[in-house]
Design an enzyme around this catalytic site. Sequence first.
Site, PDB file in Angstrom:
ATOM      1  N   ASN A  10       1.994   5.274  -9.703  1.00  0.00           N
ATOM      2  CA  ASN A  10       1.524   3.913  -9.938  1.00  0.00           C
ATOM      3  C   ASN A  10       1.302   3.726 -11.448  1.00  0.00           C
ATOM      4  OD1 ASN A  10      -0.384   1.794 -10.459  1.00  0.00           O
ATOM      5  ND2 ASN A  10      -0.772   1.679  -8.266  1.00  0.00           N
ATOM      6  N   HIS A  46       1.017  -2.815  -8.631  1.00  0.00           N
ATOM      7  CA  HIS A  46       0.186  -3.783  -7.910  1.00  0.00           C
ATOM      8  C   HIS A  46       0.132  -5.061  -8.737  1.00  0.00           C
ATOM      9  CE1 HIS A  46      -3.976  -4.568  -5.798  1.00  0.00           C
ATOM     10  NE2 HIS A  46      -3.138  -5.566  -5.673  1.00  0.00           N
ATOM     11  N   ARG A  48      -1.592  -8.145  -9.098  1.00  0.00           N
ATOM     12  CA  ARG A  48      -2.820  -8.775  -8.603  1.00  0.00           C
ATOM     13  C   ARG A  48      -2.796 -10.264  -8.892  1.00  0.00           C
ATOM     14  NH1 ARG A  48      -7.129  -4.797  -7.638  1.00  0.00           N
ATOM     15  NH2 ARG A  48      -8.421  -6.633  -7.321  1.00  0.00           N
ATOM     16  N   GLU A  73       2.544  -3.204  -4.352  1.00  0.00           N
ATOM     17  CA  GLU A  73       1.274  -3.431  -3.651  1.00  0.00           C
ATOM     18  C   GLU A  73       0.902  -4.892  -3.852  1.00  0.00           C
ATOM     19  OE1 GLU A  73      -0.475   1.017  -4.633  1.00  0.00           O
ATOM     20  OE2 GLU A  73      -1.454  -0.746  -5.467  1.00  0.00           O
ATOM     21  N   THR A 104      -8.923  -1.542  -5.704  1.00  0.00           N
ATOM     22  CA  THR A 104      -8.935  -1.819  -4.264  1.00  0.00           C
ATOM     23  C   THR A 104     -10.069  -1.022  -3.613  1.00  0.00           C
ATOM     24  OG1 THR A 104      -6.550  -1.872  -4.508  1.00  0.00           O
ATOM     25  CG2 THR A 104      -7.412  -2.041  -2.277  1.00  0.00           C
ATOM     26  N   HIS A 193      -5.116   6.710  -3.328  1.00  0.00           N
ATOM     27  CA  HIS A 193      -6.287   6.142  -3.993  1.00  0.00           C
ATOM     28  C   HIS A 193      -7.255   7.240  -4.418  1.00  0.00           C
ATOM     29  CE1 HIS A 193      -9.147   3.234  -5.412  1.00  0.00           C
ATOM     30  NE2 HIS A 193      -8.219   2.329  -5.237  1.00  0.00           N
ATOM     31  N   GLY A 194      -7.421   7.359  -5.728  1.00  0.00           N
ATOM     32  CA  GLY A 194      -8.401   8.297  -6.284  1.00  0.00           C
ATOM     33  C   GLY A 194      -7.937   9.745  -6.350  1.00  0.00           C
TER      34      GLY A 194
HETATM   35  N1  PXP Z   1      -2.535   3.037  -3.137  1.00  0.00           N
HETATM   36  C1  PXP Z   1      -3.025   1.775  -3.125  1.00  0.00           C
HETATM   37  C2  PXP Z   1      -2.769   0.926  -1.932  1.00  0.00           C
HETATM   38  C3  PXP Z   1      -3.742   1.267  -4.224  1.00  0.00           C
HETATM   39  O1  PXP Z   1      -4.233   0.012  -4.194  1.00  0.00           O
HETATM   40  C4  PXP Z   1      -3.892   2.094  -5.368  1.00  0.00           C
HETATM   41  C5  PXP Z   1      -4.575   1.540  -6.578  1.00  0.00           C
HETATM   42  O2  PXP Z   1      -3.784   0.523  -7.119  1.00  0.00           O
HETATM   43  C6  PXP Z   1      -3.349   3.383  -5.331  1.00  0.00           C
HETATM   44  C7  PXP Z   1      -2.695   3.839  -4.191  1.00  0.00           C
HETATM   45  C8  PXP Z   1      -3.460   4.312  -6.494  1.00  0.00           C
HETATM   46  O3  PXP Z   1      -4.797   4.645  -6.692  1.00  0.00           O
HETATM   47  P1  PXP Z   1      -5.206   5.426  -7.997  1.00  0.00           P
HETATM   48  O4  PXP Z   1      -4.869   4.556  -9.158  1.00  0.00           O
HETATM   49  O5  PXP Z   1      -6.686   5.633  -7.816  1.00  0.00           O
HETATM   50  O6  PXP Z   1      -4.443   6.718  -8.014  1.00  0.00           O
END
Ligand code: PXP
Length: 247
Positions: A10, A46, A48, A73, A104, A193-194
């Site tokens: 990402n 993403h 937004r 996204e 998110t 995520h994270g």
């Molecule tokens: N997956 C989704 C659906 C997300 O919204 C995000 C954050 O944009 C990520 C993955 C990636 O998360 P991170 O930036 O914390 O690695």
Amino acid sequence: MTERLRLGVNIDHVATLRNARGGQHPDTVRAARMAVAAGADGITIHLREDRRHIRDDDVERLAREITQPINLEMAATVEMVRIAVAARPHAACLVPEKRTELTTEGGLDAAGLRGILAPVVRTLADAGIQVALFVDPDERQLKAAQELGAPAVELHTGTYCNATGAARAAELTRLACAAAACARLGLECHAGHGLDFENVAPIAGLPQVVELNIGHFLVGEALFVGLDQAIRRMRGIMDQARAEPRR
Ligand code: PXP
């Protein structure tokens, strides 16, 4: 367990840095090319509603210039559906979006929002875009995703990443159960995520998970070691976790 786990990098926060000064540097297409060269299987972005990082022209340029799969996204809004159908990314991941959140915050309430999500899933699928729903590891949400006709879900790993000790172990068990439920329901299972170097291995070791989407940590780590090295190390940890049976 031999199937290679896909890594979607990402690059939202390459755009965050660019937007801090305007102009074109650092360039998202250059970052995407470098990510692919370092082992990313796809690029995740993403768009937004407030365009705080990725902007419309990033979506257009990346869709035009990057041959690897683009995963967009997006919130389930009329505006985003129009943009997705025009850009035709390989995949779209529907996420909940609040104006005031930093990132998110939770999964989509697929079960509660069926009326809104059903036409969006259908329109995107009709445009040839693979749809995933970003959901918490909760079987009710997975069933709703299946009933909505989404071929894939992305499990929200944020709670697991933010937890420590027994709470993290409990959340990992929830994620493992949800990943197994995906297989039973015929849903392709993604997660994200994270995630970072320290917490990614147990998630990468879940056999039903076929794709991880990772952004903020990799872009931050790139400041210290470069994007190439950050992604190569993440790839290595993922591949090793995949090769080793889960203890
Ligand atoms: N997956 C989704 C659906 C997300 O919204 C995000 C954050 O944009 C990520 C993955 C990636 O998360 P991170 O930036 O914390 O690695």
